[in-house]
Design a protein around this motif. Structure first.
Motif, PDB file in Angstrom:
ATOM      1  N   HIS A 123       0.828  -1.210   0.000  1.00 53.29           N
ATOM      2  CA  HIS A 123       0.000   0.000   0.000  1.00 53.29           C
ATOM      3  C   HIS A 123       0.861   1.258   0.000  1.00 53.29           C
ATOM      4  O   HIS A 123       0.564   2.224  -0.711  1.00 53.29           O
ATOM      5  N   TYR A 348      -4.850  -0.291  -4.642  1.00 48.31           N
ATOM      6  CA  TYR A 348      -5.567   0.105  -3.426  1.00 48.31           C
ATOM      7  C   TYR A 348      -4.817   1.232  -2.718  1.00 48.31           C
ATOM      8  O   TYR A 348      -5.417   2.228  -2.286  1.00 48.31           O
ATOM      9  N   GLY A 349      -3.490   1.091  -2.600  1.00 45.18           N
ATOM     10  CA  GLY A 349      -2.695   2.142  -1.985  1.00 45.18           C
ATOM     11  C   GLY A 349      -2.740   3.445  -2.762  1.00 45.18           C
ATOM     12  O   GLY A 349      -2.687   4.531  -2.192  1.00 45.18           O
TER      13      GLY A 349
END
Length: 500
Positions: A123, A348-349
């Motif tokens: 992330h 997502y990060g």
């Protein structure tokens, strides 16, 4: 006797040639695909640049192929161990098969504990915060070293009693105990190897992790041959061969990760290291459901071993060999799952929700397609796969039958593997862990205990096929419902740039 060892030598040369071929294939694959192209595409994710469907598919394949190769060569190591010992007879095979599930339990606990750190690293890399990624990286090694030494102590303490607890015959208890003792001493090196490879995968460097796995396999072949046959150590020789292979690969891959990686090399830090409990606490929140799942899932495997054990040494050996042979078919799914974890973790990060969803669906589709093909291969070549592992006709016949039962569940097994990897990449671990546990304990073990009474090992594997189909369906439902992305806010003006 000469004829017997001549056939072993031929068999051993076959696996040596396979290992050599996979190494050459990796070199060729590295030249064809090129890690620089993958690095550029991963940089596009972090920098919010658009990606076409063709670029996304290219990135998935570029990351999946070396990871598949790494997974396959890892399984080949166990395949080689089982096959070499298999030529020593059914009792030697059963002695390893008896404690195999416990060894997997320890390995899965180490893996689960590392995931909490690797998800955070992924992330932070996706968010272009490499300083924090390296800070988490340092915490991971410290915590994992402590955990591995603790597990080593437990393994050494219980090694003598473990085969008896698992219901093994007195004839195989001694070899099982010795094998597990050597395995326990190897735990810190096993941890270093797999944690370093996991961290490399977080950065998108699947190629180096793949190369080290190939090297591990090659060394395992050589050391096993020396210890099992030249030194005549049998089952203990298999354990020593694997231990030496891990020692000779874990140290260099750890050095390459901590000193040479472009993102994680510790020398890149310009600020002093400070202990941050938030990283450990967050890691625990992510890892705890996975660790509990790993313990209970491996516990379920031990219960499954207890169900199989009363069926006799032939059934124990056939079950162990079939599990090893099947691993050759489902490891491509884990390879694609590794790629999915990396891609979902970084997107997502980077807070790129649409791109994250797109990568998730594309990797699941590819995983199901590949494992459907592998299931067909397993069905056709089941006799040859078991035949490489054991010359005992009864073991070969029974192993072939159960492998063919399992072949039909492979696409849904792929769905469960890849979707679970996607959820891990997003840090969503609690509900997927519960789904795995319910499926294993309430469906597989219940059916296995019931069917084993009338159908023996065939009943156990029928229960496994039914359960994997059920589990795959559950995970597909979770994927398309989208709850695994809950809490992720879309970055403005990012996905609107996406091209088709």
């Amino acid at each position: 006797m000469r004829e017997r060892y001549g056939s072993i030598a031929i068999w051993d040369r076959f696996f040596c040639e396979f290992a050599r071929f996979t190494l050459l294939l990796h070199i060729q694959e590295n030249n064809m695909l090129g890690s620089k192209k993958s690095e550029a595409l991963l940089a596009n994710i972090r920098n919010g640049l658009p990606m076409s469907r063709r670029e996304k598919l290219s990135l998935i394949i570029n990351l999946s192929i070396p990871s598949m190769l790494a997974q396959l060569t890892t399984v080949m190591m166990f395949f080689i161990d089982a096959g070499m010992v298999g030529h020593l007879g059914a009792e030697a095979s059963a002695s390893i098969g008896l404690i195999e599930s416990t060894a997997w339990l320890i390995g899965s606990v180490l893996s689960a504990s590392a995931i909490g750190f690797s998800v955070q690293v992924s992330h932070f890399i996706g968010a272009n915060d490499f300083v924090k990624a390296r800070q988490v990286f340092r915490h991971a090694y410290i915590c994992e070293i402590i955990l591995s030494l603790f597990l080593l102590a437990i393994g050494v303490a219980i090694h003598a009693s473990l085969p008896i607890w698992l219901g093994g015959d007195a004839a195989i208890a001694g070899n099982s105990s010795s094998y597990f003792f050597v395995f326990s001493l190897t735990i810190p090196f096993l941890m270093l190897f797999h944690l370093s490879c996991d961290m490399l995968k977080c950065t998108g460097n699947m190629q180096l992790a793949s190369a080290m796995s190939v090297l591990l396999c090659v060394l395992d072949v050589g050391f096993n041959y020396v210890f099992i046959y030249l030194f005549g150590l049998g089952v203990i020789g298999a354990a020593l061969g694997t231990a030496m292979a891990y020692i000779c690969t874990s140290l260099p891959v750890t050095w390459m990760t901590t000193c040479r990686n472009k993102i994680l090399a510790l020398k890149l830090d310009t600020i002093p290291f400070h202990w941050v409990w938030d990283y450990v606490i967050k890691s625990a929140k992510i890892s705890f459901p996975i660790a509990v799942q790993s313990i209970l899932m491996s516990g379920a495997q031990i219960v499954s071993t207890l169900i199989v054990a009363p069926l006799g040494n032939i059934a124990i050996a056939a079950n162990s060999f079939a599990i090893t042979a099947e691993s050759l078919c489902y490891m491509p799914g884990y390879g694609i799952g590794d790629a999915a974890t990396t891609l979902v973790g970084q997107t997502y990060g980077a807070a790129r929700k649409d791109l994250c969803t797109s990568f998730a669906r594309m990797t699941v589709g590819l995983g199901m397609l590949v494992m459907a093909f592998m299931g067909a291969v397993m069905y056709v070549f089941a006799p040859e796969m078991i035949g490489l592992l054991s010359p005992v006709e009864a073991i070969r016949t029974l192993g072939t039958t159960v492998l063919r039962i399992e072949a039909f569940a492979e696409p849904f097994f792929a769905a469960s593997i890849v979707v679970y990897s996607i959820c891990v990449g997003a840090g969503d671990t609690l509900r997927p862990a519960i789904m795995n546990l319910i499926s294993m304990w309430c469906v597989r073990l219940t059916l296995a205990a019931w069917l084993a009474r009338d159908y023996g090992l065939k009943g156990v594997w029928t229960a496994m096929a039914i359960e994997l189909t059920f589990r795959g369906s559950l995970f597909l439902y979770r994927l398309f419902r989208g709850n695994w992305l809950k809490g992720l806010a879309e970055k403005p003006a990012v996905e609107t740039l996406q091209t088709t």
